[in-house]
Every structure is written in structure tokens, then in C-alpha cells.
Write a protein that holds these residues in place. Structure first.
Motif, PDB file in Angstrom:
ATOM      1  N   CYS A   1      -6.441   5.426  -5.663  1.00 36.86           N
ATOM      2  CA  CYS A   1      -7.601   5.922  -4.901  1.00 36.86           C
ATOM      3  C   CYS A   1      -7.379   7.359  -4.478  1.00 36.86           C
ATOM      4  CB  CYS A   1      -7.831   5.037  -3.676  1.00 36.86           C
ATOM      5  SG  CYS A   1      -9.245   5.549  -2.672  1.00 36.86           S
ATOM      6  N   PHE A   2      -8.329   8.217  -4.841  1.00 36.32           N
ATOM      7  CA  PHE A   2      -8.237   9.639  -4.526  1.00 36.32           C
ATOM      8  C   PHE A   2      -9.065   9.992  -3.295  1.00 36.32           C
ATOM      9  CE2 PHE A   2      -6.945   9.679  -8.947  1.00 36.32           C
ATOM     10  CZ  PHE A   2      -5.943  10.648  -8.953  1.00 36.32           C
ATOM     11  N   LEU A   3      -8.404  10.631  -2.332  1.00 36.65           N
ATOM     12  CA  LEU A   3      -9.084  11.236  -1.184  1.00 36.65           C
ATOM     13  C   LEU A   3      -9.002  12.756  -1.289  1.00 36.65           C
ATOM     14  CD1 LEU A   3      -7.760   8.928   1.686  1.00 36.65           C
ATOM     15  CD2 LEU A   3      -9.734   8.595   0.198  1.00 36.65           C
ATOM     16  N   GLY A   4      -7.780  13.259  -1.530  1.00 34.27           N
ATOM     17  CA  GLY A   4      -7.628  14.681  -1.794  1.00 34.27           C
ATOM     18  C   GLY A   4      -8.109  14.990  -3.199  1.00 34.27           C
TER      19      GLY A   4
ATOM     20  N   ILE B   1      -4.044   8.541  -2.489  1.00 37.26           N
ATOM     21  CA  ILE B   1      -3.641   9.940  -2.663  1.00 37.26           C
ATOM     22  C   ILE B   1      -4.345  10.774  -1.597  1.00 37.26           C
ATOM     23  CG2 ILE B   1      -3.463  11.879  -4.244  1.00 37.26           C
ATOM     24  CD1 ILE B   1      -1.985   9.388  -5.217  1.00 37.26           C
ATOM     25  N   THR B   2      -3.599  11.174  -0.568  1.00 42.94           N
ATOM     26  CA  THR B   2      -4.202  11.960   0.518  1.00 42.94           C
ATOM     27  C   THR B   2      -3.960  13.451   0.341  1.00 42.94           C
ATOM     28  OG1 THR B   2      -2.270  11.957   1.993  1.00 42.94           O
ATOM     29  CG2 THR B   2      -3.717  10.022   2.066  1.00 42.94           C
ATOM     30  N   SER B   3      -3.174  13.822  -0.657  1.00 42.39           N
ATOM     31  CA  SER B   3      -2.838  15.223  -0.906  1.00 42.39           C
ATOM     32  C   SER B   3      -3.737  15.779  -2.000  1.00 42.39           C
ATOM     33  CB  SER B   3      -1.367  15.326  -1.321  1.00 42.39           C
ATOM     34  OG  SER B   3      -1.071  16.598  -1.854  1.00 42.39           O
ATOM     35  N   SER B   4      -3.925  17.089  -2.014  1.00 44.21           N
ATOM     36  CA  SER B   4      -4.684  17.730  -3.085  1.00 44.21           C
ATOM     37  C   SER B   4      -3.759  18.371  -4.114  1.00 44.21           C
ATOM     38  CB  SER B   4      -5.632  18.793  -2.505  1.00 44.21           C
ATOM     39  OG  SER B   4      -4.896  19.774  -1.788  1.00 44.21           O
ATOM     40  N   ALA B   5      -2.477  18.101  -4.006  1.00 38.98           N
ATOM     41  CA  ALA B   5      -1.506  18.699  -4.927  1.00 38.98           C
ATOM     42  C   ALA B   5      -1.586  18.049  -6.303  1.00 38.98           C
ATOM     43  CB  ALA B   5      -0.095  18.543  -4.362  1.00 38.98           C
ATOM     44  N   GLU B   6      -1.212  18.809  -7.336  1.00 37.08           N
ATOM     45  CA  GLU B   6      -1.087  18.259  -8.679  1.00 37.08           C
ATOM     46  C   GLU B   6       0.166  17.382  -8.731  1.00 37.08           C
ATOM     47  OE1 GLU B   6      -2.935  18.376 -11.451  1.00 37.08           O
ATOM     48  OE2 GLU B   6      -4.495  19.397 -10.331  1.00 37.08           O
ATOM     49  N   LEU B   7       0.021  16.173  -9.248  1.00 31.53           N
ATOM     50  CA  LEU B   7       1.125  15.223  -9.300  1.00 31.53           C
ATOM     51  C   LEU B   7       1.274  14.671 -10.717  1.00 31.53           C
ATOM     52  CD1 LEU B   7       0.350  13.225  -6.020  1.00 31.53           C
ATOM     53  CD2 LEU B   7       2.050  15.035  -6.297  1.00 31.53           C
TER      54      LEU B   7
ATOM     55  N   GLY C   1       0.181  14.206   5.940  1.00 36.77           N
ATOM     56  CA  GLY C   1      -0.477  15.309   6.631  1.00 36.77           C
ATOM     57  C   GLY C   1      -1.515  14.762   7.580  1.00 36.77           C
ATOM     58  N   GLY C   2      -2.587  15.528   7.783  1.00 40.45           N
ATOM     59  CA  GLY C   2      -3.636  15.095   8.695  1.00 40.45           C
ATOM     60  C   GLY C   2      -4.243  13.770   8.288  1.00 40.45           C
ATOM     61  N   LEU C   3      -4.455  13.571   6.990  1.00 39.80           N
ATOM     62  CA  LEU C   3      -4.978  12.294   6.498  1.00 39.80           C
ATOM     63  C   LEU C   3      -3.876  11.249   6.399  1.00 39.80           C
ATOM     64  CD1 LEU C   3      -7.333  13.400   3.567  1.00 39.80           C
ATOM     65  CD2 LEU C   3      -7.982  12.832   5.903  1.00 39.80           C
ATOM     66  N   GLY C   4      -2.765  11.632   5.781  1.00 38.60           N
ATOM     67  CA  GLY C   4      -1.725  10.673   5.477  1.00 38.60           C
ATOM     68  C   GLY C   4      -1.128   9.989   6.689  1.00 38.60           C
ATOM     69  N   HIS C   5      -0.906  10.739   7.767  1.00 39.12           N
ATOM     70  CA  HIS C   5      -0.263  10.109   8.928  1.00 39.12           C
ATOM     71  C   HIS C   5      -1.181   9.080   9.571  1.00 39.12           C
ATOM     72  CE1 HIS C   5      -2.508  12.563  11.853  1.00 39.12           C
ATOM     73  NE2 HIS C   5      -1.861  11.960  12.840  1.00 39.12           N
ATOM     74  N   LEU C   6      -2.505   9.312   9.492  1.00 34.85           N
ATOM     75  CA  LEU C   6      -3.448   8.318   9.999  1.00 34.85           C
ATOM     76  C   LEU C   6      -3.546   7.127   9.056  1.00 34.85           C
ATOM     77  CD1 LEU C   6      -6.338  10.498  11.459  1.00 34.85           C
ATOM     78  CD2 LEU C   6      -5.022   8.760  12.691  1.00 34.85           C
TER      79      LEU C   6
ATOM     80  N   VAL D   1       0.846  -1.190   0.000  1.00 37.85           N
ATOM     81  CA  VAL D   1       0.000   0.000   0.000  1.00 37.85           C
ATOM     82  C   VAL D   1       0.882   1.240   0.000  1.00 37.85           C
ATOM     83  CG1 VAL D   1      -1.720   1.323   1.288  1.00 37.85           C
ATOM     84  CG2 VAL D   1      -1.885  -1.171   1.170  1.00 37.85           C
ATOM     85  N   GLY D   2       0.756   2.040  -1.053  1.00 38.12           N
ATOM     86  CA  GLY D   2       1.462   3.308  -1.126  1.00 38.12           C
ATOM     87  C   GLY D   2       0.575   4.438  -0.633  1.00 38.12           C
ATOM     88  N   ILE D   3       1.149   5.331   0.129  1.00 43.46           N
ATOM     89  CA  ILE D   3       0.412   6.479   0.663  1.00 43.46           C
ATOM     90  C   ILE D   3       1.160   7.742   0.255  1.00 43.46           C
ATOM     91  CG2 ILE D   3      -0.361   7.664   2.748  1.00 43.46           C
ATOM     92  CD1 ILE D   3      -0.536   4.803   4.019  1.00 43.46           C
ATOM     93  N   VAL D   4       0.485   8.606  -0.498  1.00 42.15           N
ATOM     94  CA  VAL D   4       1.081   9.852  -0.954  1.00 42.15           C
ATOM     95  C   VAL D   4       0.625  10.977  -0.034  1.00 42.15           C
ATOM     96  CG1 VAL D   4       1.279  11.499  -2.847  1.00 42.15           C
ATOM     97  CG2 VAL D   4       1.157   9.052  -3.336  1.00 42.15           C
ATOM     98  N   GLY D   5       1.592  11.590   0.650  1.00 39.71           N
ATOM     99  CA  GLY D   5       1.293  12.705   1.542  1.00 39.71           C
ATOM    100  C   GLY D   5       1.317  12.295   2.997  1.00 39.71           C
TER     101      GLY D   5
END
Length: 339
Positions: A258-261, A236-242, A177-182, A171-175
Motif C-alpha cells: 500500500c502506497f501513501l508516499g 509505504i509512508t516514504s516517498s523515497a525510491e526503494l 516520519g510524520g506518517l510512519g510514527h503514527l 504489518v510492515g511500515i516503511v519509514g
């Protein structure tokens, strides 16, 4: 006359200020909660600024609410006075569509009702809401830790719970932050091999403290070399353009992006790797009642807690400035004060 004291934005983009209002009478199906803790979510700021054109003013935001039940409607049987409960983003749904009947109120066919959409939320001394969308906080979760789980926690738990099918999934987690660390903490507890990707190379130590097995800088040559074609799920927990072509290249066959941000613009889906690798692009939005209570219980059993900094609710505007500056580590929780 019953009067609640709240922090409200009287107009769009205005700072929150003390404001009093008279609540509607307590319905037979509702409970009243004395608020003790509020997680501060970026969504509260979007609502304050009316970024989505759905806000109504005066706006009392706050949708990661923890407190004690003080009043119980006549038909409420699942709570009693003194119980510690939480409220999240959703306050009601149609309850009869196929999704609602499965506990997926977050994708209610008729559209769910948000706690702070046309309704006053938790930035107040008390709040009233339907008992059916309140959640019992497990005894082993302190209130400051429980509050961010009611939005940030369920937002990452729901897709991880849905798509992690067996121990050892990559499982890859991008970001981070508040979402990503959880997401890191939940994915590790679910038995996944957790790979964190971030544009901030200095977060490697923290990522591993949260439970990551591996850390890579996004777009690095090392990440491309080691991870191409390997990830079963990329969250994808970030809202940044990637670089979305890179994201697809990192997915294994049958892999899921999977997009969250929400990025600021739409993405172009590369069809060749999508089709020939049987890859998927999905989105996920908070979670329904079934997964919400399950998530709280899972967090309590596994002692999964967000990393929080607490501030008195009287400093709500200062707390928002910290969020807008991207400096919270990793969620701010506003603690109610005696008046």
C-alpha cells in the motif's frame, strides 16, 4: 467590514508573510473558527511552491486546523459557538455519488474540493468552512495533538482500518516520519504485529517506543532472511525510491503493498509474484468523513498522539525550513498568538 489576518504566500515559492483579506459572507451551512493550532504538513509547502500547478495566490495554506467555533450559519445544527473542532484536507464533495454516500468523499467520483485549493486555509486568525466537513475534537485529545491527526493521522488510519482484518496480522511500515510514527501507533492499537523498516538504523529505539514489535534496516540481510514471504500488509509512508522487488518478496501470499508516499517515478510491478502469490498493489488518499471522526475517537480512546514540537505561527518560515531539512520530530504544530 470583517477582516481576517493570515500568513500568505503572495506568489509561488515566496515565504509566508502577514496579509489581510475580507472573507466571503458566512453561508447558512458554514461555521467560522477562531484558529488556535495548525499542523504543518509537507503538502502546505508543495502548495506554496505550486509544485502541482493547482495553487492560487495569495495562498493561505494550513489544512490541519483546530480551533473554536465563533460563528454558526443559520442551517448548522451540529455545532454551536464555543465547540472545539478541526478541519482537514477535504472541504466539500459532490455528496451524491456512490462513494460519497458511503462516507468515502476522498474518492468522490466528481472530485472533492480541497480546503486550500482555491480557498483560504488555517494559517490565519480565523477561517470559514462548511460545517459538514468539520469534526468534533474529543475532550481527551489536546489541540496540539489533534491537529496532525486531521491529515497525517487519517492518511495512515484509513488503510490500516481497511486492511487489518484480524489480530496478529503482520504489518510492515516503511519509514518513521510524520506518517510512519503514527502508523506504528495505530497499527499496534489495532492488534497487529508491527514490523518497522527504515534506512536509518538509529531509529530502532524510537520505533519500539512508538509500539513496534520488531525493527529492521531496509535492505539488510537480516530483514531479507527473517521477513521474506511474511508480511500481510506493507505500508509505504516514504516517498523515497526503494527496491520494489524486495518489497514484493517480503509480502506473504495475499499480501498487500500500500502506497501513501508518492515515489518520484512509476514502479515496475513484478507480475510473477503478483499473480502466483495473489498479491495486491493499492494506494490510499486521506479519508472520508466516516473514517475521520472514527479515527479521532479511536485516537482519543487509545490515547494515540503524534510526537510534536510546537512553534508560534509567527515562526512559520523557520518551521518550514526545519521540515525541508528533514529534521522535525515528528510533526510541527503552529500555535496561534494573540494580536
Amino acid at each position: 467590514m470583517t477582516t481576517f489576518t493570515a500568513y500568505a504566500a503572495l506568489q509561488a515559492k515566496e515565504k509566508f508573510q502577514l496579509w489581510q483579506y475580507e472573507p466571503t459572507p458566512l453561508k447558512d451551512s458554514e461555521i467560522e473558527i477562531q484558529v488556535t493550532h495548525n499542523g504543518l504538513c509537507h503538502t502546505d509547502i508543495h502548495m506554496r511552491d505550486n509544485d502541482w500547478k493547482i495553487s492560487k495566490f495569495p495562498l493561505v495554506a494550513g489544512h490541519e486546523v483546530v480551533g473554536l467555533v465563533t460563528e454558526v450559519g443559520e442551517n448548522v445544527t451540529n455545532f454551536q459557538k464555543g465547540d472545539r473542532v478541526g478541519l482537514g484536507w477535504i472541504r466539500n464533495s459532490c455528496r451524491v455519488c456512490y462513494h460519497c454516500l458511503q462516507g468515502e468523499e476522498n474518492i468522490c467520483k466528481q472530485g472533492y474540493k480541497g480546503l486550500i485549493v482555491g480557498n483560504h486555509g488555517g494559517f490565519a486568525d480565523r477561517v470559514r468552512s462548511g460545517a459538514d466537513f468539520a469534526y468534533r475534537i474529543p475532550d481527551t485529545l489536546d489541540s496540539a495533538s489533534a491537529a496532525p491527526l486531521l491529515c497525517a493521522g487519517i492518511t495512515v488510519y484509513a488503510p490500516l482500518r481497511t486492511y487489518i482484518k484480524y489480530p496478529g496480522m503482520k504489518v510492515g511500515i516503511v519509514g518513521i516520519g510524520g506518517l510512519g510514527h503514527l502508523a506504528i501507533k495505530f497499527a499496534r492499537a489495532m492488534g497487529a504485529e508491527v514490523i518497522v523498516l527504515s534506512s536509518s538504523a538509529d531509529k530502532a529505539t524510537e520505533a519500539k517506543e512508538f509500539g513496534a514489535h520488531h525493527f529492521y534496516k531496509w535492505e539488510s540481510a537480516e530483514a531479507k532472511k527473517d521477513l521474506t514471504g511474511s508480511l500481510d500488509l506493507l505500508l509505504i509512508t516514504s516517498s523515497a525510491e526503494l527496491d520494489w522487488d524486495l518489497a514484493f518478496n517480503l509480502l506473504a501470499n495475499n499480501g498487500i503493498l500500500c502506497f501513501l508516499g508518492i515515489p518520484v517515478s512509476s514502479i515496475n510491478v513484478p507480475l510473477i509474484p503478483l499473480i502466483f502469490g495473489q498479491k495486491s498493489v493499492v494506494g490510499s488518499i486521506v479519508g472520508g468523513r466516516r473514517l475521520m471522526q472514527e479515527m479521532l475517537d479511536f485516537a482519543a480512546i487509545n490515547q494515540i498522539k503524534p510526537t510534536v514540537q510546537t512553534m508560534p505561527i509567527s515562526q512559520i518560515n523557520e518551521a518550514i525550513d526545519i521540515v525541508l531539512a528533514g529534521k522535525p520530530r515528528y510533526r510541527i504544530v503552529l500555535v496561534s498568538e494573540e494580536r
